[in-house]
Design a protein around this motif. Structure first.
Motif, PDB file in Angstrom:
ATOM      1  N   SER A  15       0.762  -1.269  -0.090  1.00 43.02           N
ATOM      2  CA  SER A  15      -0.034   0.336   0.019  1.00 43.02           C
ATOM      3  C   SER A  15       0.830   1.408  -0.148  1.00 43.02           C
ATOM      4  O   SER A  15       0.771   2.224   0.268  1.00 43.02           O
ATOM      5  N   GLN A  16       2.179   1.119  -0.938  1.00 44.50           N
ATOM      6  CA  GLN A  16       2.964   2.146  -0.482  1.00 44.50           C
ATOM      7  C   GLN A  16       2.897   3.169  -2.192  1.00 44.50           C
ATOM      8  O   GLN A  16       2.809   4.201  -1.987  1.00 44.50           O
ATOM      9  N   TYR A  17       3.377   2.211  -3.297  1.00 40.92           N
ATOM     10  CA  TYR A  17       3.241   2.806  -4.843  1.00 40.92           C
ATOM     11  C   TYR A  17       2.245   2.015  -5.618  1.00 40.92           C
ATOM     12  O   TYR A  17       1.478   1.300  -5.288  1.00 40.92           O
ATOM     13  N   PRO A  18       2.474   3.740  -6.511  1.00 42.40           N
ATOM     14  CA  PRO A  18       1.115   2.845  -7.377  1.00 42.40           C
ATOM     15  C   PRO A  18       2.067   1.995  -8.619  1.00 42.40           C
ATOM     16  O   PRO A  18       3.291   2.539  -9.061  1.00 42.40           O
ATOM     17  N   CYS A  63       4.820  -3.098 -10.394  1.00 44.01           N
ATOM     18  CA  CYS A  63       5.395  -2.638  -8.559  1.00 44.01           C
ATOM     19  C   CYS A  63       6.776  -2.236  -8.900  1.00 44.01           C
ATOM     20  O   CYS A  63       7.521  -3.167  -8.692  1.00 44.01           O
ATOM     21  N   TYR A  64       7.364  -2.182  -8.196  1.00 46.70           N
ATOM     22  CA  TYR A  64       8.327  -1.362  -7.349  1.00 46.70           C
ATOM     23  C   TYR A  64       8.411  -2.210  -5.704  1.00 46.70           C
ATOM     24  O   TYR A  64       9.479  -2.549  -5.700  1.00 46.70           O
ATOM     25  N   ASN A  65       7.370  -2.418  -5.350  1.00 49.33           N
ATOM     26  CA  ASN A  65       7.288  -2.925  -3.983  1.00 49.33           C
ATOM     27  C   ASN A  65       7.288  -4.680  -4.938  1.00 49.33           C
ATOM     28  O   ASN A  65       5.373  -4.607  -4.962  1.00 49.33           O
ATOM     29  N   GLY A  66       7.566  -5.534  -5.180  1.00 49.52           N
ATOM     30  CA  GLY A  66       6.996  -6.954  -6.132  1.00 49.52           C
ATOM     31  C   GLY A  66       6.720  -7.440  -4.446  1.00 49.52           C
ATOM     32  O   GLY A  66       7.450  -7.706  -3.673  1.00 49.52           O
TER      33      GLY A  66
END
Length: 330
Positions: A230-233, A240-243
């Motif tokens: 729930s940090q980045y689009p 996603c940056y956060n995979g």
């Protein structure tokens, strides 16, 4: 000379509109014209929750195996029709026998260029938009009249030339323009026509302009997802940056984004992605689990982009879905 006035759009970004503002049911009427908006008209709880998948790139045996598994014909919508998806296909490396197989299964076949290079000029778009549509017709045996959607490689468009050329070539819609949401609950633009220009901010320049007119041509925004932390689009499911690191992470990522639509406005929810994401086992397992869950819901339909657009053009309630002939599988 046209005059322009600045107004504030629903997401808080200053916009500029022509004095001839789009007014639904006044100077813009369905099924061929729809003003840009961030919510359904009427009571959204009476509407189906539409989920659609738009996959990009070459159609190979490896990718087809994922599609055959996740979109098996035994997975049905509430009207007992098989779930479906849309494929935006480039020429290079594509197996056209599989193109025909997917078409015969009811999947939508769209165009993603010949070479998968940036199609950022009128000449390039005219050449590759025409040639790949013909490739899918001649080599994949897909009727030309059923090839209606275009997605630009790398989501880079030819600006105002994009809808002009695509409409000239026989396309109905473009699904290349991104819209970035920063958190759950942010507004989500619905599909709209370019009769009164493109009022959305341009995320990947150039874009069709706010004062350009392309009557009856549809834009389907690529609304970003929010990553599993729930940090980045994430413009694409696989971007996603956060995979996600596990099946649980991946499922939560898919489910939370789905619920952001389902529990509120029921805007059409799109998965824009590359099937290579399923090469990671926990991602494929999570999508399998996710699809199994949502097909059990009585008001959720997994349809093609074209079927979604058919509903947008004729937004009937759940009780009248039988009126949409393109949703019927009989």
């Amino acid at each position: 000379m046209k005059l322009f006035i600045p107004v504030l759009c629903l997401v808080g970004v200053a916009q500029v509109f022509s004095l001839q503002t789009c007014q639904q049911d006044v100077n813009c009427k369905l099924p061929d014209c729809l003003c840009s908006s961030f919510s359904h008209r009427g009571n959204s709880k009476n509407y189906p929750q539409i989920v659609y998948f738009g996959f990009d790139d070459a159609l190979t045996q490896t990718m087809a195996n994922h599609y055959r598994f996740l979109f098996s014909p035994d997975r049905k919508n509430p009207n007992n029709c098989p779930i479906r998806m849309s494929l935006y296909i480039q020429h290079n490396y594509t197996d056209y026998n599989i193109v025909h197989e997917m078409y015969k299964k009811g999947m939508e076949i769209g165009v993603h260029s010949v070479t998968h290079q940036n199609i950022d000029t009128r000449a390039k778009l005219l050449n590759e938009g025409k040639q790949q549509r013909e490739n899918l017709h001649k080599l994949g045996k897909v009727p030309l009249e059923h090839i209606l959607g275009w997605r630009s490689p790398n989501l880079k468009t030819a600006g105002d030339a994009q809808p002009d050329v695509l409409k000239q070539l026989g396309y109905l819609y473009d699904i290349s323009l991104t819209f970035t949401r920063r958190s759950y609950g942010d507004k989500k633009p619905l599909p709209f026509t370019l009769d009164y220009g493109n009022p959305l901010p341009c995320m990947v320049k150039p874009c069709p302009g706010r004062s350009s007119v392309h009557k009856g041509f549809w834009e389907i925004p690529i609304n970003s997802l929010i990553d599993y932390k729930s940090q980045y689009p994430c413009p694409y499911v696989d971007g996603c940056y956060n995979g996600p690191k596990s099946t649980s992470d991946s499922f939560d990522y898919l489910y939370k984004n789905f619920m952001d639509y389902y529990k509120e406005g029921r805007e059409p929810f799109g998965f824009h992605m590359h099937a290579a994401w399923f090469e990671v086992n926990h991602n494929r397992e999570a999508m399998d689990k996710f699809i199994k869950h949502i097909v059990s819901l009585p008001d959720v339909y997994i349809v093609t982009v074209k079927q979604m657009l058919d509903w947008i053009r004729n937004p009937v309630p759940l009780s009248e879905l039988h009126r949409l002939t393109s949703w019927d599988c009989s």
